[in-house]
Write an enzyme that holds these catalytic residues in place. Structure first.
Site, PDB file in Angstrom:
ATOM      1  N   THR A 139      -0.153   1.174   6.737  1.00 50.95           N
ATOM      2  CA  THR A 139      -0.012   0.021   5.847  1.00 50.95           C
ATOM      3  C   THR A 139       0.171  -1.223   6.704  1.00 50.95           C
ATOM      4  O   THR A 139       0.898  -1.196   7.699  1.00 50.95           O
ATOM      5  CB  THR A 139       1.174   0.165   4.880  1.00 50.95           C
ATOM      6  OG1 THR A 139       1.321  -1.079   4.158  1.00 50.95           O
ATOM      7  CG2 THR A 139       2.483   0.481   5.580  1.00 50.95           C
ATOM      8  N   GLY A 140      -0.508  -2.292   6.319  1.00 56.40           N
ATOM      9  CA  GLY A 140      -0.399  -3.511   7.103  1.00 56.40           C
ATOM     10  C   GLY A 140      -1.626  -4.371   6.928  1.00 56.40           C
ATOM     11  O   GLY A 140      -2.415  -4.157   5.989  1.00 56.40           O
TER      12      GLY A 140
ATOM     13  N   GLY B 239      -4.938  -5.164   7.053  1.00 52.06           N
ATOM     14  CA  GLY B 239      -6.072  -4.259   7.182  1.00 52.06           C
ATOM     15  C   GLY B 239      -7.084  -4.612   8.250  1.00 52.06           C
ATOM     16  O   GLY B 239      -7.600  -3.735   8.941  1.00 52.06           O
TER      17      GLY B 239
ATOM     18  N   THR C  94       0.834  -1.200   0.000  1.00 56.83           N
ATOM     19  CA  THR C  94       0.000   0.000   0.000  1.00 56.83           C
ATOM     20  C   THR C  94       0.872   1.255   0.000  1.00 56.83           C
ATOM     21  O   THR C  94       1.968   1.236   0.544  1.00 56.83           O
ATOM     22  CB  THR C  94      -0.874  -0.015   1.276  1.00 56.83           C
ATOM     23  OG1 THR C  94      -1.859  -1.030   1.109  1.00 56.83           O
ATOM     24  CG2 THR C  94      -1.543   1.300   1.555  1.00 56.83           C
TER      25      THR C  94
ATOM     26  N   ARG D 199     -13.993  -7.742  -0.523  1.00 54.93           N
ATOM     27  CA  ARG D 199     -13.315  -7.396   0.737  1.00 54.93           C
ATOM     28  C   ARG D 199     -12.778  -5.961   0.654  1.00 54.93           C
ATOM     29  O   ARG D 199     -12.222  -5.533  -0.357  1.00 54.93           O
ATOM     30  CB  ARG D 199     -12.173  -8.374   0.970  1.00 54.93           C
ATOM     31  CG  ARG D 199     -11.341  -8.102   2.229  1.00 54.93           C
ATOM     32  CD  ARG D 199     -10.078  -7.308   1.923  1.00 54.93           C
ATOM     33  NE  ARG D 199      -9.213  -7.179   3.102  1.00 54.93           N
ATOM     34  CZ  ARG D 199      -8.140  -6.402   3.152  1.00 54.93           C
ATOM     35  NH1 ARG D 199      -7.796  -5.692   2.096  1.00 54.93           N
ATOM     36  NH2 ARG D 199      -7.414  -6.328   4.232  1.00 54.93           N
ATOM     37  N   VAL D 200     -12.963  -5.218   1.717  1.00 61.88           N
ATOM     38  CA  VAL D 200     -12.425  -3.858   1.806  1.00 61.88           C
ATOM     39  C   VAL D 200     -11.473  -3.809   3.007  1.00 61.88           C
ATOM     40  O   VAL D 200     -11.818  -4.289   4.085  1.00 61.88           O
ATOM     41  CB  VAL D 200     -13.566  -2.823   1.987  1.00 61.88           C
ATOM     42  CG1 VAL D 200     -12.985  -1.436   2.206  1.00 61.88           C
ATOM     43  CG2 VAL D 200     -14.490  -2.834   0.772  1.00 61.88           C
ATOM     44  N   GLY D 201     -10.295  -3.239   2.807  1.00 57.52           N
ATOM     45  CA  GLY D 201      -9.302  -3.159   3.895  1.00 57.52           C
ATOM     46  C   GLY D 201      -9.403  -1.854   4.659  1.00 57.52           C
ATOM     47  O   GLY D 201     -10.423  -1.158   4.612  1.00 57.52           O
ATOM     48  N   ASP D 202      -8.342  -1.511   5.343  1.00 56.03           N
ATOM     49  CA  ASP D 202      -8.348  -0.313   6.181  1.00 56.03           C
ATOM     50  C   ASP D 202      -8.065   0.970   5.399  1.00 56.03           C
ATOM     51  O   ASP D 202      -8.434   2.059   5.844  1.00 56.03           O
ATOM     52  CB  ASP D 202      -7.291  -0.436   7.287  1.00 56.03           C
ATOM     53  CG  ASP D 202      -5.886  -0.602   6.709  1.00 56.03           C
ATOM     54  OD1 ASP D 202      -5.710  -1.433   5.800  1.00 56.03           O
ATOM     55  OD2 ASP D 202      -4.963   0.118   7.145  1.00 56.03           O
TER      56      ASP D 202
HETATM   57  N1  ASP Z   1      -3.652  -2.273   4.480  1.00 53.96           N
HETATM   58  C1  ASP Z   1      -3.891  -2.884   3.195  1.00 53.96           C
HETATM   59  C2  ASP Z   1      -5.131  -3.731   3.266  1.00 53.96           C
HETATM   60  O1  ASP Z   1      -5.309  -4.446   4.226  1.00 53.96           O
HETATM   61  C3  ASP Z   1      -2.778  -3.735   2.743  1.00 53.96           C
HETATM   62  C4  ASP Z   1      -1.461  -3.040   2.664  1.00 53.96           C
HETATM   63  O2  ASP Z   1      -1.140  -2.217   3.525  1.00 53.96           O
HETATM   64  O3  ASP Z   1      -0.726  -3.331   1.717  1.00 53.96           O
HETATM   65  O4  ASP Z   1      -5.888  -3.705   2.326  1.00 53.96           O
END
Ligand code: ASP
Length: 347
Positions: free
Chosen positions: A265-266, A268, A214, A242-245
Site C-alpha cells: 500500500t502506498g 502506486g 488500500t 489511471r491504474v495503480g500498483d
Molecule cells: N497503492 C494504491 C494506488 O496507488 C493506493 C493505496 O495504497 O491506497 O492506487
C-alpha cells in the site's frame, strides 16, 4: 532387490515415481498465519480520535477473524486472503470496495489482484465500477479465464458471465470520500486516499491527512501454501483511467511458495517503478535475505531514496512475517495458530 533399485535410482539421480507419489504434503496447523493491512500514510495519534481508533481496530479484527476461520479449518490460503479482504471491501473505513475514493469524474474505479504461491497463477482487474467484490473478480480471472488481467467494461462483462454480484455504482459512494474529491479538485492535486487536515469522527473519519487506504492480505495455510491479495479504489482525483500498483502482479501483489507473499500500500506510481513485491521475493531468492531483511531493504531503503511513501505486509513459507512502512502509520494486523489477533496502527 528393492534396496538395490532404490540405490540405483539415487545413483542415477532419479527418485522412483512410486516414492514421490507416496509423499503427500504434511498438514501442519502450527504454521498457519494471516497478515492484513488497511492502508498506510499520515496516521498519527494526534489526529486519531478514540472512536475512530476503535472503529478501525474492530474492522481489522473482524477481517483477521474471517481469514483465520478459514485457515483453522485447514482451508486454503487463497480462501483466507479472499475472506479477509471481503470484510475490508465491505467496510466504508477503507479505500476498497464500498468507501473507495473518487476519480476526477466523480466515479469509483476499483483495482484488485490475487496470486497463488503454489502455482504462481495470478488474476487481476482494473477500473471496474459495478462489481461488488473486486478481489473475488480477480480470483475468478485467475481460475476461470486464460488471462491474468482484465480491465474496465471487459472485466465487468466477464464478471456478469461468471455470475459475480453486480451492484449499482452508487453502492460504492460515501459522502466523506466525495468531499475528499471536492477538496482535491480545489487544490488541483491527485491525492492518495485521505488528504486534508485533522478530522474527527463527526466530520467524517476519513480526513486525517495523507493516507493510502488500500487493503491487502497474505496467508500461509496448513499445507505450506502462500497467497496474496490486494484491493483498492486507487487515488482521489485520478484521471484518464489511471491504474495503480494494486492490480500489477509483482508491484502491489506477489506470492511464491519458494520465497514469500506480499501485498503493498502506498503511492502506486513509485511501487510500480520499484516492482516492490517481486523485488522483496527476488532479494530472498537470489540474495538469501530473510523476509524481514528483504522487506526492510525495499521499503525502508529503496523506496525512501526514491520518495515512495507506503508499506507492505510480507510472509514467508515458515510463517515469518514483516510489516515495514516508511509513512507515519499503517493499519495492520496478524494472527497465527493460537488465534489471538494483533492489531497495530502507529509506528
Ligand atoms: N497503492 C494504491 C494506488 O496507488 C493506493 C493505496 O495504497 O491506497 O492506487
Amino acid at each position: 532387490m528393492r534396496t538395490l533399485f532404490f540405490c540405483l535410482c539415487c545413483l542415477l539421480g532419479t527418485a522412483p515415481a512410486t516414492l514421490l507419489a507416496q509423499s503427500p504434503v504434511q498438514k501442519d496447523m502450527s504454521k498457519i498465519t494471516l497478515v492484513i493491512h488497511g492502508g498506510a500514510g499520515t496516521i498519527t495519534r494526534q489526529n486519531m480520535t478514540p472512536e475512530k481508533e476503535k472503529a478501525y481496530q474492530a474492522a481489522l479484527q473482524q477481517a483477521l477473524q474471517a481469514g483465520y476461520d478459514v485457515l483453522k479449518k485447514g482451508g486454503a490460503s487463497l480462501d483466507a486472503v479472499e475472506a479477509a479482504i471481503h470484510v475490508m471491501e465491505e467496510s466504508p473505513l477503507f479505500n476498497a470496495g464500498k468507501g473507495a475514493v473518487f476519480t476526477n469524474e466523480g466515479k469509483n474505479e476499483l483495482d484488485a489482484s490475487v496470486m497463488d504461491g503454489k502455482t504462481l497463477k495470478a488474476g487481476a482487474v482494473a477500473g471496474v465500477t459495478v462489481v461488488k467484490s473486486p478481489i473475488s473478480l480477480a480470483r475468478k480471472v485467475m481460475e476461470a479465464s486464460e488471462h491474468v488481467m482484465l480491465t474496465g467494461r471487459g472485466a465487468e462483462q466477464f464478471a456478469k458471465e461468471k455470475g459475480l454480484e453486480i451492484v449499482d455504482p452508487s453502492y460504492f459512494h460515501t459522502e466523506t470520500r466525495y468531499q475528499q474529491l471536492q477538496n482535491a479538485k480545489k487544490e488541483e492535486k491527485v491525492q492518495l486516499d485521505h488528504s486534508g487536515d485533522k478530522g474527527s469522527l463527526d466530520e467524517g473519519i476519513f480526513t486525517e491527512g495523507n493516507k493510502y487506504g488500500t487493503v491487502g492480505a497474505v496467508a500461509l495455510d496448513a499445507y505450506g501454501n502462500l497467497a496474496a491479495g490486494t484491493s483498492t479504489g486507487g487515488m482521489t482525483n485520478k484521471r484518464w483511467n489511471r491504474v495503480g500498483d494494486a492490480p500489477i502482479i509483482g508491484a502491489g501483489t506477489y506470492a511464491n511458495n519458494q520465497t514469500c507473499a506480499v501485498s503493498a500500500t502506498g503511492h502506486g506510481e513509485y511501487f510500480i517503478r520499484s516492482v516492490v513485491s517481486y523485488d522483496i521475493s527476488a532479494l530472498m531468492e537470489y540474495k538469501g535475505l530473510s523476509v524481514q531483511q528483504a522487506a526492510e531493504e525495499v521499503v525502508m531503503k529503496k523506496l525512501v531514496q526514491r520518495g515512495g511513501e507506503g508499506g507492505v505486509i510480507a510472509l514467508d513459507a515458515k510463517g515469518n512475517l514483516a510489516m515495514p512502512f516508511n509513512s507515519e502509520g499503517m493499519y495492520r494486523g496478524f494472527v497465527k495458530a493460537d488465534g489471538k489477533p494483533t492489531v497495530l496502527i502507529y509506528k
